[in-house]
Design an enzyme around this catalytic site. Structure first.
Site, PDB file in Angstrom:
ATOM      1  N   ARG A 190     -13.524 -48.817 -27.659  1.00  0.00           N
ATOM      2  CA  ARG A 190     -13.350 -47.374 -27.881  1.00  0.00           C
ATOM      3  C   ARG A 190     -11.884 -47.033 -28.148  1.00  0.00           C
ATOM      4  O   ARG A 190     -11.579 -45.945 -28.575  1.00  0.00           O
ATOM      5  CB  ARG A 190     -13.893 -46.587 -26.674  1.00  0.00           C
ATOM      6  CG  ARG A 190     -15.420 -46.595 -26.624  1.00  0.00           C
ATOM      7  CD  ARG A 190     -15.965 -45.926 -25.388  1.00  0.00           C
ATOM      8  NE  ARG A 190     -15.764 -46.728 -24.195  1.00  0.00           N
ATOM      9  CZ  ARG A 190     -16.153 -46.370 -22.972  1.00  0.00           C
ATOM     10  NH1 ARG A 190     -16.752 -45.194 -22.800  1.00  0.00           N
ATOM     11  NH2 ARG A 190     -15.957 -47.156 -21.936  1.00  0.00           N
ATOM     12  N   LYS A 226     -20.625 -33.073 -29.513  1.00  0.00           N
ATOM     13  CA  LYS A 226     -19.885 -33.363 -28.275  1.00  0.00           C
ATOM     14  C   LYS A 226     -18.391 -33.320 -28.558  1.00  0.00           C
ATOM     15  O   LYS A 226     -17.940 -33.800 -29.600  1.00  0.00           O
ATOM     16  CB  LYS A 226     -20.282 -34.764 -27.779  1.00  0.00           C
ATOM     17  CG  LYS A 226     -19.543 -35.222 -26.528  1.00  0.00           C
ATOM     18  CD  LYS A 226     -20.035 -36.587 -26.073  1.00  0.00           C
ATOM     19  CE  LYS A 226     -19.098 -37.698 -26.515  1.00  0.00           C
ATOM     20  NZ  LYS A 226     -19.520 -39.028 -26.054  1.00  0.00           N
TER      21      LYS A 226
HETATM   22  C1  R5P Z   1     -18.511 -42.262 -27.025  1.00  0.00           C
HETATM   23  O1  R5P Z   1     -18.225 -41.862 -28.131  1.00  0.00           O
HETATM   24  C2  R5P Z   1     -19.527 -43.318 -26.743  1.00  0.00           C
HETATM   25  O2  R5P Z   1     -20.397 -43.494 -27.808  1.00  0.00           O
HETATM   26  C3  R5P Z   1     -20.314 -43.010 -25.480  1.00  0.00           C
HETATM   27  O3  R5P Z   1     -21.051 -41.835 -25.673  1.00  0.00           O
HETATM   28  C4  R5P Z   1     -19.373 -42.818 -24.313  1.00  0.00           C
HETATM   29  O4  R5P Z   1     -18.389 -43.792 -24.326  1.00  0.00           O
HETATM   30  C5  R5P Z   1     -20.124 -42.873 -23.023  1.00  0.00           C
HETATM   31  O5  R5P Z   1     -19.213 -42.747 -21.969  1.00  0.00           O
HETATM   32  P1  R5P Z   1     -19.578 -41.893 -20.690  1.00  0.00           P
HETATM   33  O6  R5P Z   1     -20.885 -42.413 -20.184  1.00  0.00           O
HETATM   34  O7  R5P Z   1     -18.442 -42.132 -19.737  1.00  0.00           O
HETATM   35  O8  R5P Z   1     -19.662 -40.475 -21.121  1.00  0.00           O
END
Ligand code: R5P
Length: 295
Positions: free
Chosen positions: A95, A192
């Site tokens: 990420r 989001k």
């Molecule tokens: C973010 O863009 C990823 O695709 C996931 O949605 C994210 O990393 C999930 O992390 P968390 O469970 O901490 O929100």
């Protein structure tokens, strides 16, 4: 298929064994211990000949320990003259593949350099957070997909009422598209926003009515569960009957399962790139498939 042998890293013994069975490959014996100060000691107890090996080591938490174990093993294997193919099912730091904030270290770039320097010749991962992340590697790299296996699992094992798939963010659009195509269902993409400084996540309300429908939320990673939690609240507000969260990498830190349950998530299903209570889908066939294409 080539005459492979498989080296199971301490983080991925089960997955390596599953791959070994499907590939009819010899499994190399690896012993390891953790010293009281946290250092790892690793011993390759079997000889590797000058042949291609597949090192399997996922880099879930403790992330840096698992990563360093992968470096140690790869270094040793390449010293023995083996051609190292590293299977890193969950690739940590994926990420952090861009400089989002000024001065931010692009961790993926660092990782890519290190893997090359310890002798990795080819890297295979599963559902990397963003395929652009692979451009940091100067060695051949590939991201296999667990999405077809997850979709098949849902099809065979979960009874659904008027289902619709959903991605918690735009970044997951192609994943949810692929997933919904296999199931022959519609999908929607939520909006989001993550504050890059505080990490706080907000999900906009869903405009579409999904009254009485089962929603299958598809994501690459569930880490703290924050994204799924907030998306689930909006989906339930829009009338969702059930929310089933499906992901490739169930990192599940900071009480993620409980957090999602409280937000109305009825079920969480992940793969075994990371061992966890929800790792119900075996991802090894997708990885093995890639090696078949290499001959
Ligand atoms: C973010 O863009 C990823 O695709 C996931 O949605 C994210 O990393 C999930 O992390 P968390 O469970 O901490 O929100």
């Amino acid at each position: 298929m080539e005459d492979w042998c498989i080296v199971p890293g301490p983080a991925s013994r089960d997955l390596a064994e599953k791959m070994g069975k499907q590939m009819n490959a010899r499994l190399i014996k690896v012993e390891y211990k953790i010293f009281p100060d946290g250092e790892s000691k690793i011993i390759l107890s079997d000889k590797v000949r000058n042949q291609p090996v597949i090192l399997v080591q996922s880099t879930y938490p403790p992330v840096d320990r698992h990563l360093f174990q992968a470096f140690m093993l790869s270094h040793r294997l390449s010293e023995e003259g083996a051609e190292v193919n590293a299977v890193i099912p969950y690739l940590a730091y994926a990420r952090q593949d861009k400089e989002f904030l000024k001065g931010e270290v692009v961790a993926m770039r660092v990782l890519a350099r290190l893997f090359r320097h310890v002798g990795v010749r080819r890297l295979i991962t599963v559902d990397i957070h963003s395929v652009e992340g692979l451009s940091n590697f100067s060695i051949p790299s590939y991201s296999a997909s667990a999405i077809p296996l997850l979709a098949q699992h849902i099809k065979n094992k979960v009874k659904l009422t008027n289902p619709i798939a959903a991605s918690p963010d735009f970044g997951g659009s192609s994943r949810v598209e692929a997933f919904s195509r296999i199931l022959g269902i519609d999908h929607l993409v939520l909006e989001k926003k993550r504050d890059r400084v505080t990490g706080e996540v907000k999900v906009k309300q869903v405009d579409l009515s999904i009254e009485g429908r089962d929603v299958i939320m598809v994501d690459d990673i569930i880490s703290t569960g924050g994204s799924v939690q907030r998306a689930s609240v909006q989906l339930k507000k829009a009338g969702a009957k059930r929310v089933i969260a499906v992901c490739t990498h169930p990192v599940l830190v900071a009480g993620a399962l409980e957090k999602m349950r409280k937000a109305g998530v009825d079920e969480v299903i992940g793969t075994n790139t990371i061992p966890s209570p929800v790792s119900k889908v075996d991802v090894s066939p997708a990885i093995v498939e890639h090696f078949k294409t290499l001959g």
